[in-house]
Each structure stands twice: as C-alpha cells, then as structure tokens.
Scaffold this active site. Structure first.
Site, short mmCIF file in Angstrom:
data_model
loop_
_atom_site.label_atom_id
_atom_site.label_comp_id
_atom_site.label_asym_id
_atom_site.label_seq_id
_atom_site.Cartn_x
_atom_site.Cartn_y
_atom_site.Cartn_z
NE ARG A 46 -8.39 2.55 8.05
CZ ARG A 46 -7.62 1.54 9.02
NH1 ARG A 46 -7.43 0.38 9.03
NH2 ARG A 46 -6.51 2.54 9.00
CD GLN A 84 2.35 0.62 0.81
OE1 GLN A 84 3.25 -0.03 -0.69
NE2 GLN A 84 2.65 1.58 0.49
CG HIS A 106 9.98 2.34 1.30
ND1 HIS A 106 10.78 2.05 0.54
CD2 HIS A 106 9.68 1.78 1.83
CE1 HIS A 106 11.55 1.54 1.41
NE2 HIS A 106 10.36 1.12 2.22
CG ASP A 189 13.71 4.43 2.07
OD1 ASP A 189 13.85 5.71 1.84
OD2 ASP A 189 13.01 3.82 3.02
P1 NDP Z 1 0.88 6.85 6.85
O1 NDP Z 1 1.60 6.44 8.60
O2 NDP Z 1 1.35 7.86 6.97
O3 NDP Z 1 -0.05 6.28 6.62
C1 NDP Z 1 -1.50 6.82 6.96
C2 NDP Z 1 -2.75 6.48 5.96
O4 NDP Z 1 -3.17 5.33 5.22
C3 NDP Z 1 -4.16 7.00 6.85
O5 NDP Z 1 -4.29 7.68 5.72
C4 NDP Z 1 -4.53 5.93 6.81
O6 NDP Z 1 -5.62 5.66 7.01
C5 NDP Z 1 -4.06 4.93 5.30
N1 NDP Z 1 -4.41 3.45 5.99
C6 NDP Z 1 -3.67 3.08 7.04
N2 NDP Z 1 -4.34 1.39 6.90
C7 NDP Z 1 -4.84 1.99 6.31
C8 NDP Z 1 -6.62 0.78 5.20
N3 NDP Z 1 -6.30 -0.25 5.65
N4 NDP Z 1 -6.79 0.94 4.37
C9 NDP Z 1 -7.05 2.58 3.72
N5 NDP Z 1 -5.72 3.48 4.18
C10 NDP Z 1 -5.00 2.87 4.85
O7 NDP Z 1 2.18 6.25 5.93
P2 NDP Z 1 3.58 6.73 5.00
O8 NDP Z 1 2.88 8.25 4.26
O9 NDP Z 1 4.36 6.80 6.67
O10 NDP Z 1 4.11 6.25 4.09
C11 NDP Z 1 3.11 5.71 2.88
C12 NDP Z 1 4.34 5.35 2.23
O11 NDP Z 1 4.49 5.66 1.47
C13 NDP Z 1 5.05 4.45 2.32
O12 NDP Z 1 5.43 3.23 1.73
C14 NDP Z 1 6.28 4.52 2.73
O13 NDP Z 1 7.66 3.34 3.03
C15 NDP Z 1 6.09 5.74 2.15
N6 NDP Z 1 7.46 6.78 2.05
C16 NDP Z 1 6.79 7.35 3.69
C17 NDP Z 1 7.55 8.76 4.22
C18 NDP Z 1 7.92 9.44 5.04
O14 NDP Z 1 7.89 10.12 5.19
N7 NDP Z 1 6.47 8.88 5.99
C19 NDP Z 1 9.29 9.17 3.23
C20 NDP Z 1 9.26 8.26 2.01
C21 NDP Z 1 8.04 7.10 1.06
P3 NDP Z 1 -6.47 5.77 8.61
O15 NDP Z 1 -6.63 7.38 8.70
O16 NDP Z 1 -8.23 4.95 8.19
O17 NDP Z 1 -5.47 5.54 9.84
#
Ligand code: NDP
Ligand code: MG
Length: 352
Positions: A46, A84, A106, A189
């Site tokens: 975004r 998502q 995930h 998970d």
């Molecule tokens: P985050 O919460 O860290 O993701 C945040 C990012 O997503 C930011 O760049 C944010 O941008 C962006 N974002 C949020 N809303 C939107 C939107 N509406 N449009 C575009 N971008 C957006 O996510 P995670 O990394 O924790 O998780 C991502 C995936 O990975 C998930 O499926 C999770 O289950 C999986 N996963 C996560 C793990 C982890 O350690 N966290 C481990 C293994 C899998 P902005 O700056 O604009 O808000």
C-alpha cells in the site's frame, strides 16, 4: 539435495519475476533472501503504508500490489492472513498472469476456502518454520530455516518445482524441506502455536510464576526460575532432544522432572489439546477468528491487554534492562520484526 536438483532450482527463476506482497515479518525476509539469491523481486505494498519506506531503505522500489502482480510469474502473498482475502480479490487476481503461481507461507485462507485461485494458476505453499527475522538472520549466516512445501493446485505441471525453487532461494533447502499438504500445514501450525508454542508455554510460565509469588517468594527469583531459565533448557532440547537436556541437568532435576512433570501436564491437558485440535480441524477456530477480526478484534484486544498488564511483564522488563546482551539482541531484531510489531500494536491500541 544433489547438484542437478540444485542447478534446476537455481535456474528456475532466471528471467522470471517474483512479486512479494507485504513487507512485514515474512515479506521482508523473503524479499531480501530471494534478491540475494539472484531472483528478480518486486515488492507490492500500500503506497501510504508504514513498510513502504522500509522497503525503499532496503533498496527496493515498491509498487502497488496491482502493479507488482502484473507480469509476475510467482506472487507470494505475505500480508497478514486476515488481510489476504481482500488483497487477493481486489489487487492480485485481476492482475494475475494466466499461468502464474500464487504462493502462501501459511495455508489458512486456501484451506478454509477464503481464497480460491482460477483453474489455470498454480497454488503452492512454502512455509518457513521460523519467524521472519530468523529466516533472514539464518540466511545471512549462510544457513537456512526448515521449510514445509505443498501444492494445492498444479495447473502448469511446474508447481512443485516453483515451490522448491522458491524455498531454495529462501535458504530453506540448506536446513531441509518437507513435503506436506495445505491441510496438514494449516492444522499443525495452528495447533502448535495454540497448544504448545505460544498459548501453552505462556500459560505454563505464568502459572509457575504465580505459584511461587503467591507462596511468598520474590517475584524476581520466580522470574528467573520460571521464565529466564526456560531458554537454556529449550536450547538444550533444540540441540539434542530430551537426552541432551538430561545430560546437563542434575540427577535431582531429572528425578523431579520424571516424577512431577506428568502431574503438571496430565491427561486433562491432553484432553483439552484434543478439543483444541478438533476446533481447528472442524473450521470452528477459523470461523471464530475471522468473525473476531471483522468485528475489529474487541475480545482479542481485551485479552492481549490483560496479558500485557500481568505483573510478570513488569518484573521482566526491569530485570531484562540489566542484561546488556538482551538489549543488543532486541535492537538487532528490531531491524526486522520488532518495529513491525510496535507499529501493529500502535494500530491496535495495544501490544502483541
Ligand atoms: P505481517 O503482519 O508482518 O505483514 C505486514 C505486511 O503486510 C506489511 O508490509 C503491511 O504493509 C502489509 N499489509 C497489511 N495489510 C495490507 C493490505 N491490505 N494490502 C497490502 N499490504 C498489506 O505478516 P506476517 O509476515 O506475520 O505474515 C505473512 C504470512 O506469513 C501469513 O500468511 C502468516 O501466517 C505467514 N507466516 C508468518 C510467520 C511469522 O513469523 N510472522 C511464520 C510463518 C508463516 P503496511 O505497511 O501497508 O501495513
Ligand atoms: Mg497466554
């Protein structure tokens, strides 16, 4: 992995474009690791979001999600699970190349039917078994974190190769890749984080700490005993299983472990675990969490605040401030995960 497989994975993304949607915990780590592996990575975000600048600081030229997806051979959807479905519907699907691959870290949204890709598109999973900051750090140290790989939809015949090539670029093939299904990854998970890793462990720590403090022992002593030392024990288990832990603790500790442990985590705990697992398998947990998210998380925020207001947090903060090395590692992590957490917490009006 043999040399020819390695060559195959390394060549797979030559001349191809990978779009990474989201630059948070996983997104940042994936984008940086893949770029360092020589892959052509575009970050989709975004424009007014907090992480846009961070991607720029790391040398990316972020684009809107729609622009990033256009022409991409693989689209990794790495924004929060609850965001998502809307991001996919509004910005990913309308711009997807017809034989592209869509990748998740995930399986939640695919497994629980929140996202269904068109028939011509590959749908794959590469789930690193670690938080993003570690996915990056291990890579920088020449290692990798283990990854689970799954194929939900193989439209092109290349879905599995694409997933392995992506895991390879993350550094995952160095630590080991295990094939699974979206169902198995999603259910295990969720179960792991609820029963053992996040939910189980924090309740165990808190109950132990409260028991000592309520019996009149110093909160600081109780903190070291029930929380701080846990890391030392977990490190030993991580390195060499229960056997290694047993090698390093005293005979007295071992006898107490073997005779008292099963009284603490007993048959009732396991019954509860089975119920929690059943809620995951039936989709009841997913339904509840999606509804909670749609209602702006009132219950979640309240519970989170309660956790953060617990006296163990205050004691911990004071004790940790005296341990200089903890400050150093917290700073290091803040380059990745912690900043993102702070931002999220500020947005939610509370802290994770
Ligand atoms: P985050 O919460 O860290 O993701 C945040 C990012 O997503 C930011 O760049 C944010 O941008 C962006 N974002 C949020 N809303 C939107 C939107 N509406 N449009 C575009 N971008 C957006 O996510 P995670 O990394 O924790 O998780 C991502 C995936 O990975 C998930 O499926 C999770 O289950 C999986 N996963 C996560 C793990 C982890 O350690 N966290 C481990 C293994 C899998 P902005 O700056 O604009 O808000
Ligand atoms: Mg808890």
């Amino acid at each position: 992995m043999n040399k020819s497989q390695q060559d195959k994975y390394e060549a797979y993304f030559t001349g191809k474009k990978v779009a990474v949607v989201g630059y948070g915990s996983q997104g940042r780590a994936h984008a940086l690791n893949l770029r360092d592996s020589g892959y052509n990575v575009v970050v989709g975000l975004r424009p007014n979001g907090a992480t846009w600048k961070r991607a720029e600081q790391d040398g990316f030229k972020p684009a809107t999600v729609a622009e990033a997806v256009k022409g991409a051979d693989l689209v990794a959807i790495l924004c929060p699970d609850m965001a998502q479905p809307a991001v996919y519907k509004e910005s990913v699907e309308p711009n997807l190349k017809k034989d592209a691959a869509v990748l998740f870290a995930h399986g939640f949204n695919v497994h629980y039917g929140q996202i269904a890709a068109p028939a011509g598109v590959d749908v794959v999973l590469v789930a690193p078994k670690a938080p993003g900051a570690l996915v990056r750090r291990q890579f920088e140290e020449g290692r990798g974190v283990p990854c689970l790989v799954a194929v939900h939809q193989d439209a092109t015949g290349n879905a599995k190769t694409a997933a392995y090539a992506y895991a390879h670029g993350l550094g995952g093939t160095k630590a080991g890749v295990i094939e699974t299904t979206f169902a198995e990854e999603t259910e295990t998970d969720l179960f792991g984080e609820q029963a053992v890793l996040c939910g189980g462990v924090t309740e165990l720590i808190t109950a132990g700490w409260e028991t000592l403090v309520e019996a009149g022992y110093q909160p600081e002593v109780a903190y070291f005993e029930c929380l701080h030392e846990l890391k030392l024990i977990v490190d030993l288990i991580y390195e060499g299983g229960f056997a290694r832990m047993h090698e390093f603790v005293s005979e007295t500790a071992k006898y107490g472990d073997l005779t008292r442990g099963p009284r603490i985590v007993d048959a009732r705990t396991k019954e509860q675990m089975k119920t929690v697992l059943e809620e995951i398998r039936s989709g009841a947990f997913a339904k509840e969490w999606i509804a909670e998210d749609k209602a702006n998380k009132p219950h979640y925020n309240q519970l989170l605040q309660k956790d953060l207001d617990h006296p163990i947090e205050k004691v911990g903060k004071e004790l940790r401030s005296k341990m200089a090395w903890l400050q150093a590692s917290a700073k290091e992590a803040s380059a990745g995960q912690a900043k993102e957490d702070e931002r999220k917490l500020a947005a939610a009006g509370s802290k994770t």
